[in-house]
Scaffold this motif. Structure first.
Motif, mmCIF file in Angstrom:
data_model
loop_
_atom_site.group_PDB
_atom_site.id
_atom_site.type_symbol
_atom_site.label_atom_id
_atom_site.label_comp_id
_atom_site.label_asym_id
_atom_site.label_seq_id
_atom_site.Cartn_x
_atom_site.Cartn_y
_atom_site.Cartn_z
ATOM 1 N N SER A 272 -5.304 -1.954 4.279
ATOM 2 C CA SER A 272 -5.147 -0.213 3.948
ATOM 3 C C SER A 272 -4.600 0.600 5.307
ATOM 4 O O SER A 272 -4.215 -0.031 6.234
ATOM 5 C CB SER A 272 -6.660 0.441 3.429
ATOM 6 O OG SER A 272 -7.341 0.219 4.804
ATOM 7 N N ASP A 273 -4.847 1.617 5.070
ATOM 8 C CA ASP A 273 -4.356 2.737 6.090
ATOM 9 C C ASP A 273 -5.202 2.709 7.474
ATOM 10 O O ASP A 273 -4.996 3.395 8.458
ATOM 11 C CB ASP A 273 -4.391 4.244 5.691
ATOM 12 C CG ASP A 273 -2.821 4.149 4.913
ATOM 13 O OD1 ASP A 273 -2.000 3.386 4.916
ATOM 14 O OD2 ASP A 273 -2.847 4.980 4.091
ATOM 15 N N CYS B 178 -0.970 -2.382 -5.570
ATOM 16 C CA CYS B 178 -1.485 -1.172 -4.740
ATOM 17 C C CYS B 178 -2.488 -0.572 -5.693
ATOM 18 O O CYS B 178 -2.621 -0.702 -6.952
ATOM 19 C CB CYS B 178 -0.483 -0.461 -4.409
ATOM 20 S SG CYS B 178 0.495 0.359 -5.731
ATOM 21 N N ASN B 179 -3.434 0.378 -5.197
ATOM 22 C CA ASN B 179 -4.476 0.830 -5.858
ATOM 23 C C ASN B 179 -3.753 2.009 -6.800
ATOM 24 O O ASN B 179 -2.831 2.611 -6.232
ATOM 25 C CB ASN B 179 -5.743 1.317 -5.258
ATOM 26 C CG ASN B 179 -5.315 2.172 -3.873
ATOM 27 O OD1 ASN B 179 -4.347 1.988 -3.087
ATOM 28 N ND2 ASN B 179 -6.100 3.225 -3.527
ATOM 29 N N LYS C 170 -6.694 9.719 -1.612
ATOM 30 C CA LYS C 170 -5.676 9.712 -0.342
ATOM 31 C C LYS C 170 -5.842 8.313 0.311
ATOM 32 O O LYS C 170 -5.305 8.247 1.523
ATOM 33 C CB LYS C 170 -5.677 10.940 0.682
ATOM 34 C CG LYS C 170 -5.510 12.168 0.013
ATOM 35 C CD LYS C 170 -4.460 12.458 -0.543
ATOM 36 C CE LYS C 170 -4.314 14.002 -0.879
ATOM 37 N NZ LYS C 170 -4.308 14.448 -2.505
ATOM 38 N N ARG D 35 0.697 -1.252 -0.048
ATOM 39 C CA ARG D 35 0.017 -0.079 0.058
ATOM 40 C C ARG D 35 0.930 1.313 -0.232
ATOM 41 O O ARG D 35 0.534 2.464 -0.387
ATOM 42 C CB ARG D 35 -0.882 0.271 1.186
ATOM 43 C CG ARG D 35 -0.501 0.470 2.461
ATOM 44 C CD ARG D 35 -1.230 0.143 3.628
ATOM 45 N NE ARG D 35 -0.415 -0.302 4.897
ATOM 46 C CZ ARG D 35 0.135 0.631 5.651
ATOM 47 N NH1 ARG D 35 -0.147 1.838 5.502
ATOM 48 N NH2 ARG D 35 1.025 0.157 6.674
ATOM 49 N N LYS D 36 2.057 0.942 0.492
ATOM 50 C CA LYS D 36 3.023 2.394 0.626
ATOM 51 C C LYS D 36 3.427 2.759 -0.803
ATOM 52 O O LYS D 36 3.630 3.961 -0.950
ATOM 53 C CB LYS D 36 4.085 1.963 1.114
ATOM 54 C CG LYS D 36 4.054 1.629 2.567
ATOM 55 C CD LYS D 36 5.268 1.129 3.427
ATOM 56 C CE LYS D 36 5.291 0.703 4.762
ATOM 57 N NZ LYS D 36 6.406 0.249 5.350
ATOM 58 N N HIS D 37 3.127 1.886 -1.900
ATOM 59 C CA HIS D 37 3.229 2.473 -3.486
ATOM 60 C C HIS D 37 2.263 3.028 -3.866
ATOM 61 O O HIS D 37 2.279 3.365 -5.197
ATOM 62 C CB HIS D 37 3.888 1.365 -4.104
ATOM 63 C CG HIS D 37 5.188 0.801 -3.695
ATOM 64 N ND1 HIS D 37 6.241 1.488 -3.382
ATOM 65 C CD2 HIS D 37 5.539 -0.437 -2.824
ATOM 66 C CE1 HIS D 37 7.415 0.870 -2.771
ATOM 67 N NE2 HIS D 37 6.686 -0.352 -2.339
ATOM 68 N N ALA D 38 0.952 3.070 -3.368
ATOM 69 C CA ALA D 38 -0.254 3.469 -4.076
ATOM 70 C C ALA D 38 -0.111 4.711 -4.602
ATOM 71 O O ALA D 38 0.599 5.827 -3.980
ATOM 72 C CB ALA D 38 -1.364 3.394 -2.800
ATOM 73 N N TYR D 39 -0.752 4.919 -5.721
ATOM 74 C CA TYR D 39 -0.763 6.318 -6.328
ATOM 75 C C TYR D 39 -2.235 6.843 -5.939
ATOM 76 O O TYR D 39 -3.233 6.388 -6.806
ATOM 77 C CB TYR D 39 -0.648 6.141 -7.812
ATOM 78 C CG TYR D 39 -0.569 7.647 -8.429
ATOM 79 C CD1 TYR D 39 0.083 8.467 -8.442
ATOM 80 C CD2 TYR D 39 -1.753 7.857 -9.431
ATOM 81 C CE1 TYR D 39 0.114 9.933 -9.132
ATOM 82 C CE2 TYR D 39 -1.945 9.037 -10.073
ATOM 83 C CZ TYR D 39 -0.925 9.946 -9.892
ATOM 84 O OH TYR D 39 -1.207 11.231 -10.609
ATOM 85 N N VAL D 40 -2.419 7.699 -4.997
ATOM 86 C CA VAL D 40 -3.859 8.127 -4.677
ATOM 87 C C VAL D 40 -4.080 9.457 -4.504
ATOM 88 O O VAL D 40 -4.171 10.029 -3.367
ATOM 89 C CB VAL D 40 -4.291 7.327 -3.586
ATOM 90 C CG1 VAL D 40 -4.539 5.862 -3.667
ATOM 91 C CG2 VAL D 40 -3.189 7.557 -2.318
ATOM 92 N N ARG E 176 -4.841 4.633 0.824
ATOM 93 C CA ARG E 176 -3.840 3.929 0.159
ATOM 94 C C ARG E 176 -4.683 2.255 0.408
ATOM 95 O O ARG E 176 -4.783 1.954 1.512
ATOM 96 C CB ARG E 176 -2.639 3.964 0.842
ATOM 97 C CG ARG E 176 -1.830 5.235 0.440
ATOM 98 C CD ARG E 176 -0.782 5.365 1.003
ATOM 99 N NE ARG E 176 -0.608 5.211 2.371
ATOM 100 C CZ ARG E 176 0.532 4.992 2.990
ATOM 101 N NH1 ARG E 176 1.608 5.100 2.243
ATOM 102 N NH2 ARG E 176 0.436 4.897 4.361
#
Length: 128
Positions: A77-78, A41-42, A23, A14-19, A25
Motif C-alpha cells: 500500500s501507500d 488493486c482495491n 483514499k 496500487r496506482k490503479h486503485a479506485y478508492v 490504495r
C-alpha cells in the motif's frame, strides 16, 4: 521466486486503485506456478459490502484466465507500515492454496508469512 519484483508489481498495481472513500490504495501481485504474475488493486463502492480487495482481484483475474496453482502473493500500500490481507482475502488464499504471503510497504521492504500463520483456523474442506 523474485520476491522484490513481486512487491514492485504490487506497488505498481496500487496506482490503479479506485478508492474515493478511504483514499487507501492497495495493490497485490500473485505468482502462478507457471511464472505468470497477475495484479489487482482495491476497488471501493459506496456500499462497502460491494468493495473488493486487491488480493481477491488479483486471484480472481488469474483464475478467470485458467490459472489455479500459485506460488505466492505480495500485498502493498501507500503506507510505511506493513498491511495484511483481511479475513475474506485470507479465506480465498486458503481456498486456492496460496502458500506464501509477502507483505510490503511503500519503501519496498517486505516480510513473508506462510498462509497458515495468518489464517491458522481457516474454514477448509470439510471431511466427514
Amino acid at each position: 521466486m523474485d520476491r522484490k519484483n513481486l512487491i514492485l508489481k504490487a506497488l505498481e498495481a496500487r496506482k490503479h486503485a479506485y478508492v474515493p472513500y478511504s483514499k487507501f490504495r492497495v495493490g497485490a501481485a500473485v505468482l502462478t506456478d507457471e511464472g505468470k504474475i497477475f495484479t489487482g488493486c482495491n476497488i471501493e463502492n459506496v456500499s462497502y459490502g460491494d468493495t473488493c480487495c486487491a488480493e481477491r482481484v488479483a486471484i480472481f483475474k488469474a483464475i478467470s484466465e485458467g490459472n489455479t496453482n500459485f506460488k505466492g502473493i505480495a500485498v502493498a500500500s501507500d503506507s510505511p507500515d506493513f498491511i495484511f490481507p483481511c479475513g475474506m482475502c485470507l479465506q480465498v488464499l486458503v481456498e486456492f492454496k496460496v502458500p506464501l504471503i509477502i507483505v510490503g510497504n511503500v519503501d519496498g521492504q517486505h516480510k513473508e508469512f506462510i498462509t497458515t500463520e495468518l489464517m491458522p483456523y481457516a474454514f477448509d474442506e470439510i471431511k466427514i
